[in-house]
Scaffold this motif. Sequence first.
Motif, short mmCIF file in Angstrom:
data_model
loop_
_atom_site.label_atom_id
_atom_site.label_comp_id
_atom_site.label_asym_id
_atom_site.label_seq_id
_atom_site.Cartn_x
_atom_site.Cartn_y
_atom_site.Cartn_z
N UNK A 187 1.32 -1.28 -0.26
CA UNK A 187 -0.06 0.21 -0.15
C UNK A 187 0.70 1.64 0.12
N UNK A 188 1.69 1.10 0.89
CA UNK A 188 3.01 2.18 0.46
C UNK A 188 3.73 2.75 -0.96
N UNK A 189 4.03 1.35 -2.08
CA UNK A 189 4.14 1.97 -3.07
C UNK A 189 3.18 2.98 -4.00
N UNK A 190 1.28 1.85 -3.33
CA UNK A 190 0.01 3.52 -4.22
C UNK A 190 0.15 4.29 -3.58
N UNK B 242 7.48 4.13 7.89
CA UNK B 242 6.71 4.85 7.82
C UNK B 242 7.62 5.60 8.97
N UNK B 243 6.51 6.79 9.18
CA UNK B 243 7.30 7.96 10.78
C UNK B 243 7.06 7.22 12.19
N UNK C 16 0.46 5.83 4.21
CA UNK C 16 -0.82 6.24 3.96
C UNK C 16 -1.24 6.71 4.13
N UNK C 17 -1.80 7.88 5.35
CA UNK C 17 -2.77 8.55 6.04
C UNK C 17 -1.40 10.35 5.78
N UNK D 5 2.53 16.10 0.91
CA UNK D 5 3.70 15.85 1.79
C UNK D 5 3.90 15.28 1.56
N UNK D 6 3.88 14.02 0.62
CA UNK D 6 5.10 13.53 0.80
C UNK D 6 5.88 13.56 -0.22
#
Length: 200
Positions: free
Chosen positions: A91-94, A146-147, A183-184, A189-190
């Motif tokens: 899901x992080x790829x997405x 993830x942070x 994902x949030x 920001x990303x």
Amino acid sequence: MALAYDGAIQRLIDAFSSLPGIGPKGAQRIAFYVLGAPDEEAQRLVESITEVKQKVRFCDVCGNVCETSPCAICADPRRDRGTICVVEEPKDVMSIERTREYRGLYHVLGGAINPMANVGPNDLNIAQLLNRLQTDEVKEIIVALNPNIEGEATTTYLSRLLTPLDVKVTRLASGLPVGGDLEYADEITLSRALEGRREV
Ligand SMILES: [Zn+2]
């Protein structure tokens, strides 16, 4: 003891409540929705679960989900083969694809180091990442985990492992909401975190 329904309806409620993000009340609501839904709709749900279990697999190269390996990203000749972005989950790829800023390849670890949950480096897709570095094509590894505590621990582990190798290792810039998941983070920001990445 909590009151329970008889038989099949309770089994369906239990099945839904074992899913992530669904509490007992939500599970009950969905189970009764399914009960009241037309047969075809319920059948479609059953079929999509069966289909995903039969067809979807993990890419032999990057570990992302796909139906044929290598996945569409690994197989795409337009992607920059000099950069690999390391993430925890498919899901992080997405999430990163949605920024439309990144044109390199990915590597999905399948989680993060988490001693509390007995997840160590050997449980992650790290050996395969090292294999990919055997070719001299890879110039930069972007660690985009993830942070949170697990993401930090894994980033530290990976940077120690990768820094002695002949490859530039960078990580996302700070500014992502701490404690959360990639994902949030919204796309802007990303995107900024990716653009402002720094060497570790
Ligand atoms: Zn792939």
